[in-house]
Design a protein around this motif. Sequence first.
Motif, PDB file in Angstrom:
ATOM      1  N   LEU A  84     -21.491  31.279   1.398  1.00 24.77           N
ATOM      2  CA  LEU A  84     -21.483  30.351   1.431  1.00 24.77           C
ATOM      3  C   LEU A  84     -22.143  30.514  -0.086  1.00 24.77           C
ATOM      4  CD1 LEU A  84     -22.050  27.426   3.109  1.00 24.77           C
ATOM      5  CD2 LEU A  84     -19.546  27.802   2.867  1.00 24.77           C
ATOM      6  N   ASP A  85     -21.599  30.427  -1.395  1.00 23.25           N
ATOM      7  CA  ASP A  85     -21.865  30.866  -2.575  1.00 23.25           C
ATOM      8  C   ASP A  85     -22.464  32.666  -2.219  1.00 23.25           C
ATOM      9  OD1 ASP A  85     -22.221  28.038  -3.354  1.00 23.25           O
ATOM     10  OD2 ASP A  85     -23.976  27.314  -2.325  1.00 23.25           O
ATOM     11  N   LEU A  86     -21.919  32.727  -2.205  1.00 20.97           N
ATOM     12  CA  LEU A  86     -22.313  34.372  -2.418  1.00 20.97           C
ATOM     13  C   LEU A  86     -22.004  35.586  -3.234  1.00 20.97           C
ATOM     14  CD1 LEU A  86     -22.881  35.513   1.523  1.00 20.97           C
ATOM     15  CD2 LEU A  86     -24.944  35.223  -0.350  1.00 20.97           C
ATOM     16  N   GLU A  87     -20.617  34.970  -2.994  1.00 23.81           N
ATOM     17  CA  GLU A  87     -19.534  35.141  -4.068  1.00 23.81           C
ATOM     18  C   GLU A  87     -19.643  37.023  -3.970  1.00 23.81           C
ATOM     19  OE1 GLU A  87     -20.312  33.691  -8.202  1.00 23.81           O
ATOM     20  OE2 GLU A  87     -20.446  31.468  -7.762  1.00 23.81           O
ATOM     21  N   ASN A  88     -19.553  37.446  -3.033  1.00 22.27           N
ATOM     22  CA  ASN A  88     -19.311  38.850  -3.278  1.00 22.27           C
ATOM     23  C   ASN A  88     -20.674  39.966  -3.887  1.00 22.27           C
ATOM     24  OD1 ASN A  88     -16.717  38.958  -1.568  1.00 22.27           O
ATOM     25  ND2 ASN A  88     -15.790  38.615  -3.934  1.00 22.27           N
ATOM     26  N   ASP A  89     -21.997  38.441  -3.895  1.00 21.54           N
ATOM     27  CA  ASP A  89     -23.370  39.360  -4.254  1.00 21.54           C
ATOM     28  C   ASP A  89     -23.459  40.778  -3.279  1.00 21.54           C
ATOM     29  OD1 ASP A  89     -25.304  39.729  -5.381  1.00 21.54           O
ATOM     30  OD2 ASP A  89     -25.354  37.875  -6.637  1.00 21.54           O
ATOM     31  N   ASP A  90     -23.457  41.898  -3.166  1.00 26.69           N
ATOM     32  CA  ASP A  90     -24.356  41.994  -2.389  1.00 26.69           C
ATOM     33  C   ASP A  90     -25.559  42.312  -1.644  1.00 26.69           C
ATOM     34  OD1 ASP A  90     -21.262  43.135  -1.936  1.00 26.69           O
ATOM     35  OD2 ASP A  90     -22.386  45.008  -2.398  1.00 26.69           O
ATOM     36  N   LYS A  91     -26.360  42.123  -3.534  1.00 34.47           N
ATOM     37  CA  LYS A  91     -27.759  42.157  -3.821  1.00 34.47           C
ATOM     38  C   LYS A  91     -28.594  40.804  -2.589  1.00 34.47           C
ATOM     39  CE  LYS A  91     -28.133  44.813  -7.527  1.00 34.47           C
ATOM     40  NZ  LYS A  91     -29.590  45.286  -8.577  1.00 34.47           N
ATOM     41  N   LYS A  92     -27.561  39.330  -3.119  1.00 37.48           N
ATOM     42  CA  LYS A  92     -28.207  38.327  -2.805  1.00 37.48           C
ATOM     43  C   LYS A  92     -27.692  38.510  -1.180  1.00 37.48           C
ATOM     44  CE  LYS A  92     -27.204  33.685  -3.526  1.00 37.48           C
ATOM     45  NZ  LYS A  92     -26.698  32.297  -4.129  1.00 37.48           N
ATOM     46  N   HIS A  93     -26.586  38.808  -0.630  1.00 39.92           N
ATOM     47  CA  HIS A  93     -26.530  39.101   0.500  1.00 39.92           C
ATOM     48  C   HIS A  93     -27.384  39.284   1.499  1.00 39.92           C
ATOM     49  CE1 HIS A  93     -24.588  39.947   4.423  1.00 39.92           C
ATOM     50  NE2 HIS A  93     -23.639  38.714   4.364  1.00 39.92           N
ATOM     51  N   GLU A  94     -28.325  41.286   0.527  1.00 48.98           N
ATOM     52  CA  GLU A  94     -29.021  41.647   1.653  1.00 48.98           C
ATOM     53  C   GLU A  94     -30.535  40.446   1.234  1.00 48.98           C
ATOM     54  OE1 GLU A  94     -31.304  46.262   1.191  1.00 48.98           O
ATOM     55  OE2 GLU A  94     -29.023  45.600  -0.346  1.00 48.98           O
ATOM     56  N   SER A  95     -30.869  40.107   0.269  1.00 43.98           N
ATOM     57  CA  SER A  95     -31.789  39.438   0.258  1.00 43.98           C
ATOM     58  C   SER A  95     -31.610  38.063   1.520  1.00 43.98           C
ATOM     59  CB  SER A  95     -32.022  38.424  -0.927  1.00 43.98           C
ATOM     60  OG  SER A  95     -32.582  37.991  -1.023  1.00 43.98           O
ATOM     61  N   LEU A  96     -30.805  37.307   1.884  1.00 43.60           N
ATOM     62  CA  LEU A  96     -31.096  36.888   2.953  1.00 43.60           C
ATOM     63  C   LEU A  96     -30.872  36.723   4.021  1.00 43.60           C
ATOM     64  CD1 LEU A  96     -28.001  33.702   1.649  1.00 43.60           C
ATOM     65  CD2 LEU A  96     -30.579  34.136   1.446  1.00 43.60           C
ATOM     66  N   ILE A  97     -29.988  38.363   4.409  1.00 35.89           N
ATOM     67  CA  ILE A  97     -30.782  39.489   5.692  1.00 35.89           C
ATOM     68  C   ILE A  97     -32.366  39.539   5.862  1.00 35.89           C
ATOM     69  CG2 ILE A  97     -29.977  41.637   6.640  1.00 35.89           C
ATOM     70  CD1 ILE A  97     -27.260  40.905   5.957  1.00 35.89           C
ATOM     71  N   ASN A  98     -32.748  40.258   5.207  1.00 32.90           N
ATOM     72  CA  ASN A  98     -33.952  40.118   4.892  1.00 32.90           C
ATOM     73  C   ASN A  98     -35.333  39.197   5.082  1.00 32.90           C
ATOM     74  OD1 ASN A  98     -33.204  43.207   4.389  1.00 32.90           O
ATOM     75  ND2 ASN A  98     -34.183  42.859   2.237  1.00 32.90           N
ATOM     76  N   GLU A  99     -34.699  37.446   4.566  1.00 29.67           N
ATOM     77  CA  GLU A  99     -35.411  36.790   5.091  1.00 29.67           C
ATOM     78  C   GLU A  99     -35.216  36.118   6.185  1.00 29.67           C
ATOM     79  OE1 GLU A  99     -36.465  32.590   3.013  1.00 29.67           O
ATOM     80  OE2 GLU A  99     -34.665  33.661   2.206  1.00 29.67           O
ATOM     81  N   VAL A 100     -33.971  36.482   6.217  1.00 33.84           N
ATOM     82  CA  VAL A 100     -33.563  36.129   8.345  1.00 33.84           C
ATOM     83  C   VAL A 100     -34.851  36.964   8.843  1.00 33.84           C
ATOM     84  CG1 VAL A 100     -32.072  36.660  10.045  1.00 33.84           C
ATOM     85  CG2 VAL A 100     -31.448  35.391   7.772  1.00 33.84           C
ATOM     86  N   LYS A 101     -34.913  38.367   8.571  1.00 34.05           N
ATOM     87  CA  LYS A 101     -35.260  39.669   9.370  1.00 34.05           C
ATOM     88  C   LYS A 101     -36.963  38.692   9.587  1.00 34.05           C
ATOM     89  CE  LYS A 101     -32.056  42.869   9.657  1.00 34.05           C
ATOM     90  NZ  LYS A 101     -31.530  44.530   8.798  1.00 34.05           N
ATOM     91  N   SER A 102     -37.055  38.655   8.183  1.00 36.79           N
ATOM     92  CA  SER A 102     -38.574  38.234   8.613  1.00 36.79           C
ATOM     93  C   SER A 102     -39.262  37.160   9.276  1.00 36.79           C
ATOM     94  CB  SER A 102     -39.142  38.309   6.542  1.00 36.79           C
ATOM     95  OG  SER A 102     -40.595  37.306   6.474  1.00 36.79           O
ATOM     96  N   ILE A 103     -38.588  35.954   9.170  1.00 33.79           N
ATOM     97  CA  ILE A 103     -38.386  34.593  10.019  1.00 33.79           C
ATOM     98  C   ILE A 103     -38.703  35.154  11.145  1.00 33.79           C
ATOM     99  CG2 ILE A 103     -38.219  32.333  10.806  1.00 33.79           C
ATOM    100  CD1 ILE A 103     -37.160  31.896   7.408  1.00 33.79           C
ATOM    101  N   ARG A 104     -37.796  36.015  12.120  1.00 38.06           N
ATOM    102  CA  ARG A 104     -37.339  36.016  12.926  1.00 38.06           C
ATOM    103  C   ARG A 104     -38.445  37.542  13.802  1.00 38.06           C
ATOM    104  NH1 ARG A 104     -30.700  37.875  14.289  1.00 38.06           N
ATOM    105  NH2 ARG A 104     -32.417  38.703  15.980  1.00 38.06           N
ATOM    106  N   GLU A 105     -38.551  37.959  13.151  1.00 36.17           N
ATOM    107  CA  GLU A 105     -40.145  39.028  13.222  1.00 36.17           C
ATOM    108  C   GLU A 105     -41.199  38.201  13.481  1.00 36.17           C
ATOM    109  OE1 GLU A 105     -40.210  41.940  10.288  1.00 36.17           O
ATOM    110  OE2 GLU A 105     -38.214  43.086  11.525  1.00 36.17           O
ATOM    111  N   LYS A 106     -41.078  37.274  12.594  1.00 29.74           N
ATOM    112  CA  LYS A 106     -42.788  35.948  12.780  1.00 29.74           C
ATOM    113  C   LYS A 106     -43.525  35.847  13.942  1.00 29.74           C
ATOM    114  CE  LYS A 106     -45.141  32.781   9.630  1.00 29.74           C
ATOM    115  NZ  LYS A 106     -44.766  32.076   8.163  1.00 29.74           N
ATOM    116  N   TYR A 107     -41.505  35.116  14.457  1.00 29.07           N
ATOM    117  CA  TYR A 107     -42.380  34.171  15.995  1.00 29.07           C
ATOM    118  C   TYR A 107     -41.325  34.897  16.664  1.00 29.07           C
ATOM    119  CZ  TYR A 107     -43.025  30.743  11.997  1.00 29.07           C
ATOM    120  OH  TYR A 107     -43.053  30.189  11.343  1.00 29.07           O
ATOM    121  N   GLY A 108     -41.705  36.436  16.369  1.00 30.07           N
ATOM    122  CA  GLY A 108     -40.454  36.848  18.007  1.00 30.07           C
ATOM    123  C   GLY A 108     -39.554  36.216  18.260  1.00 30.07           C
ATOM    124  N   ILE A 109     -38.768  35.362  17.311  1.00 29.49           N
ATOM    125  CA  ILE A 109     -37.197  35.225  17.282  1.00 29.49           C
ATOM    126  C   ILE A 109     -36.389  36.950  18.263  1.00 29.49           C
ATOM    127  CG2 ILE A 109     -35.729  33.684  17.316  1.00 29.49           C
ATOM    128  CD1 ILE A 109     -37.767  32.297  15.547  1.00 29.49           C
TER     129      ILE A 109
END
Length: 253
Positions: A138-163
């Motif tokens: 959603l709302d990415l419009e083929n923006d690779d940088k925004k896509h990568e930023s979201l993936i990094n944020e997901v990884k950060s939260i999962r690592e924080k809580y060991g998910i």
Amino acid sequence: MAKQNFVGLVVSQGKMNKTVKVRVLGKVYDRRVDKEIVRRKDYLVHDQGNICKEGDVVRIESIPKLSKRKAFAIAEIKENRGQQFAEYEDIAKRRIQEEDEAEARKFLESRKQFSNLITQLEDLKRLDELNFSLQNELDLENDDKKHESLINEVKSIREKYGIKSWPTTEPVVDLELNKPIWETETQRRTYFIKHILDELMNKEMYKEFKEKVLQSYFKDKPIEEVSKAIQKNVLRKYVLDEKNEIPVQFPAN
């Protein structure tokens, strides 16, 4: 001429420098009722060292007038009750202060725990939003940088809580909303009282214990003649006395 002497009680101290108020009780004959009655009179008394405390029993004696209302001075402290009261008051104030400080620390710790809990819940809510966005692009419009930023944020939260994966069936946040809290054994027994009484009343393994407790209350009356409701009330009273041992196991918290 002999000096006047009275024994009285210090009823006020600290409001005037080197001055206390002393209450003297005396008996006078009242013609109207034809008997002696007790009358009290308050004197402003000179206390040179400011040593008297409220509650002291003192002897005062007359002196040349120091002011319009002050013509007596402390001659002797007969009972030093006021100092004892002052010490008790100081101890009480210190204990109240200590209790207040302990309550304040407890409150701050609880607030910190709840603050951390809210942060965790907000992170997990954000993780849900990010996963939804990535899955639906959603709302990415083929923006690779925004896509990568979201993936990094997901990884950060999962690592924080060991998910390891999301959504997950494993508990991530311990809410402790249903965790029973007690400070004494009586509070613990009160929390589990329904379970304890059900066990004692219905389980064959506790029959001997139940009869022994009831027999101590109904010494001259067969237990079979006592109603179930009364039996239960007697057992409740016995169980809630933490001095009495009970064989029933408490359920896991």
